[in-house]
Each structure stands twice: as C-alpha cells, then as structure tokens.
Design a protein around this motif. Structure first.
Motif, PDB file in Angstrom:
ATOM      1  N   ALA A  61     -93.431   2.541   3.754  1.00 23.52           N
ATOM      2  CA  ALA A  61     -94.731   2.673   3.081  1.00 23.52           C
ATOM      3  C   ALA A  61     -94.818   1.716   1.900  1.00 23.52           C
ATOM      4  N   ALA A  62     -93.713   1.550   1.190  1.00 24.00           N
ATOM      5  CA  ALA A  62     -93.711   0.643   0.040  1.00 24.00           C
ATOM      6  C   ALA A  62     -93.919  -0.803   0.475  1.00 24.00           C
ATOM      7  N   ILE A  63     -93.219  -1.228   1.514  1.00 28.01           N
ATOM      8  CA  ILE A  63     -93.367  -2.601   2.012  1.00 28.01           C
ATOM      9  C   ILE A  63     -94.761  -2.808   2.587  1.00 28.01           C
ATOM     10  N   GLY A  64     -95.243  -1.839   3.336  1.00 27.38           N
ATOM     11  CA  GLY A  64     -96.585  -1.941   3.920  1.00 27.38           C
ATOM     12  C   GLY A  64     -97.664  -2.031   2.861  1.00 27.38           C
ATOM     13  N   THR A  65     -97.529  -1.224   1.819  1.00 28.89           N
ATOM     14  CA  THR A  65     -98.510  -1.271   0.740  1.00 28.89           C
ATOM     15  C   THR A  65     -98.459  -2.610   0.011  1.00 28.89           C
ATOM     16  N   GLY A  66     -97.264  -3.125  -0.225  1.00 30.96           N
ATOM     17  CA  GLY A  66     -97.130  -4.431  -0.873  1.00 30.96           C
ATOM     18  C   GLY A  66     -97.755  -5.540  -0.047  1.00 30.96           C
ATOM     19  N   VAL A  67     -97.571  -5.493   1.260  1.00 31.12           N
ATOM     20  CA  VAL A  67     -98.151  -6.510   2.147  1.00 31.12           C
ATOM     21  C   VAL A  67     -99.675  -6.421   2.156  1.00 31.12           C
ATOM     22  N   VAL A  68    -100.199  -5.198   2.181  1.00 36.59           N
ATOM     23  CA  VAL A  68    -101.657  -5.025   2.179  1.00 36.59           C
ATOM     24  C   VAL A  68    -102.254  -5.536   0.868  1.00 36.59           C
ATOM     25  N   VAL A  69    -101.619  -5.202  -0.246  1.00 37.64           N
ATOM     26  CA  VAL A  69    -102.124  -5.663  -1.544  1.00 37.64           C
ATOM     27  C   VAL A  69    -102.065  -7.187  -1.625  1.00 37.64           C
ATOM     28  N   ALA A  70    -100.967  -7.780  -1.165  1.00 36.60           N
ATOM     29  CA  ALA A  70    -100.860  -9.240  -1.175  1.00 36.60           C
ATOM     30  C   ALA A  70    -101.944  -9.867  -0.304  1.00 36.60           C
ATOM     31  N   GLY A  71    -102.180  -9.282   0.864  1.00 36.12           N
ATOM     32  CA  GLY A  71    -103.228  -9.800   1.743  1.00 36.12           C
ATOM     33  C   GLY A  71    -104.606  -9.724   1.120  1.00 36.12           C
ATOM     34  N   LEU A  72    -104.897  -8.616   0.443  1.00 31.53           N
ATOM     35  CA  LEU A  72    -106.196  -8.476  -0.208  1.00 31.53           C
ATOM     36  C   LEU A  72    -106.356  -9.470  -1.354  1.00 31.53           C
ATOM     37  N   LEU A  73    -105.308  -9.671  -2.118  1.00 34.51           N
ATOM     38  CA  LEU A  73    -105.396 -10.630  -3.225  1.00 34.51           C
ATOM     39  C   LEU A  73    -105.552 -12.060  -2.719  1.00 34.51           C
ATOM     40  N   VAL A  74    -104.873 -12.396  -1.649  1.00 36.40           N
ATOM     41  CA  VAL A  74    -105.020 -13.736  -1.065  1.00 36.40           C
ATOM     42  C   VAL A  74    -106.439 -13.921  -0.526  1.00 36.40           C
ATOM     43  N   ALA A  75    -106.971 -12.889   0.131  1.00 39.63           N
ATOM     44  CA  ALA A  75    -108.333 -12.969   0.660  1.00 39.63           C
ATOM     45  C   ALA A  75    -109.344 -13.125  -0.475  1.00 39.63           C
ATOM     46  N   LEU A  76    -109.135 -12.407  -1.569  1.00 37.99           N
ATOM     47  CA  LEU A  76    -110.029 -12.559  -2.719  1.00 37.99           C
ATOM     48  C   LEU A  76    -109.929 -13.960  -3.303  1.00 37.99           C
ATOM     49  N   GLY A  77    -108.727 -14.507  -3.329  1.00 39.90           N
ATOM     50  CA  GLY A  77    -108.550 -15.874  -3.830  1.00 39.90           C
ATOM     51  C   GLY A  77    -109.239 -16.892  -2.965  1.00 39.90           C
ATOM     52  N   TRP A  78    -109.154 -16.719  -1.650  1.00 39.47           N
ATOM     53  CA  TRP A  78    -109.835 -17.651  -0.747  1.00 39.47           C
ATOM     54  C   TRP A  78    -111.338 -17.514  -0.841  1.00 39.47           C
ATOM     55  N   ALA A  79    -111.819 -16.279  -1.024  1.00 36.29           N
ATOM     56  CA  ALA A  79    -113.261 -16.062  -1.107  1.00 36.29           C
ATOM     57  C   ALA A  79    -113.828 -16.648  -2.394  1.00 36.29           C
ATOM     58  N   ALA A  80    -113.036 -16.665  -3.454  1.00 36.34           N
ATOM     59  CA  ALA A  80    -113.517 -17.167  -4.737  1.00 36.34           C
ATOM     60  C   ALA A  80    -113.442 -18.683  -4.836  1.00 36.34           C
ATOM     61  N   THR A  81    -112.712 -19.329  -3.948  1.00 38.82           N
ATOM     62  CA  THR A  81    -112.556 -20.775  -3.983  1.00 38.82           C
ATOM     63  C   THR A  81    -113.727 -21.434  -3.268  1.00 38.82           C
ATOM     64  N   PRO A  82    -114.415 -22.362  -3.912  1.00 37.33           N
ATOM     65  CA  PRO A  82    -115.532 -23.035  -3.230  1.00 37.33           C
ATOM     66  C   PRO A  82    -115.020 -23.893  -2.084  1.00 37.33           C
ATOM     67  N   SER A  83    -115.805 -23.944  -1.024  1.00 45.27           N
ATOM     68  CA  SER A  83    -115.391 -24.722   0.139  1.00 45.27           C
ATOM     69  C   SER A  83    -115.446 -26.206  -0.179  1.00 45.27           C
ATOM     70  N   SER A  84    -114.544 -26.951   0.430  1.00 44.25           N
ATOM     71  CA  SER A  84    -114.493 -28.393   0.186  1.00 44.25           C
ATOM     72  C   SER A  84    -114.985 -29.171   1.397  1.00 44.25           C
ATOM     73  N   THR A  85    -115.806 -28.551   2.231  1.00 43.64           N
ATOM     74  CA  THR A  85    -116.291 -29.224   3.437  1.00 43.64           C
ATOM     75  C   THR A  85    -117.443 -30.171   3.140  1.00 43.64           C
ATOM     76  N   SER A  86    -118.077 -30.040   1.983  1.00 44.66           N
ATOM     77  CA  SER A  86    -119.246 -30.865   1.711  1.00 44.66           C
ATOM     78  C   SER A  86    -118.882 -32.316   1.415  1.00 44.66           C
ATOM     79  N   GLY A  87    -117.679 -32.551   0.953  1.00 46.86           N
ATOM     80  CA  GLY A  87    -117.262 -33.915   0.659  1.00 46.86           C
ATOM     81  C   GLY A  87    -117.851 -34.397  -0.651  1.00 46.86           C
TER      82      GLY A  87
END
Length: 88
Positions: free
Chosen positions: A43-69
C-alpha cells in the motif's frame, strides 16, 4: 540513446512521493493488529507511485506546449515620410 535529466522538479516529486509512502507505511504499521506490528509495504509503494504519477501529470499539464514553434511574422514594410504606400 536519450538520457533522463534530473531536475529539481523531479527531485521534489520523488521527495513528496517518498514522504507520502513512508507516512502510509507508518500509519498501517501503527494500526496493525499483528505482533510484532507490520506495515503494509504494498500500500505504501502503491500510494507513492500514484502520488508521483499525479504530480508528474500536473507538471505536464502546467507546461505550455512547444508545438507552435518560433513566432515568424510577415515582413513589416519600412515607411519613410515620402512614402505613399497605403500600408504606412
């Protein structure tokens, strides 16, 4: 071969996920009815992985896309005082 660059953001995500995992482990160990008390490591490892995944997803969502060039504007006409062009 691509290399993973360790940034302060990734270190912070790992620190927070590890702290949450340790907290969950300590909580399950405290509430354990076995002698000696054991924590739920899965449960401890699973919770840590879920929290890490959520934080990474929030980081990606907050980063502006660089596709516009880079911005490339049309050439701006140079106008002089004697120019009769309608763009001036």
């Amino acid at each position: 071969m691509t290399m993973l660059v360790i940034t302060p953001g990734l270190l912070l995500i790992a620190l927070v996920a590890g702290a949450v995992g340790v907290g969950v482990y300590q909580n399950t160990k405290k509430n354990s009815t076995t002698v000696p008390a054991t924590g739920d490591l899965a449960a401890a490892i699973g919770t840590g992985v879920v929290v890490a995944g959520l934080l990474v997803a929030l980081g990606w969502a907050a980063t502006p896309s660089s596709t516009s060039g880079p911005a490339t504007g049309a050439a701006v006409p140079t106008c002089s005082s004697s120019s009769i062009s309608p763009e001036c």
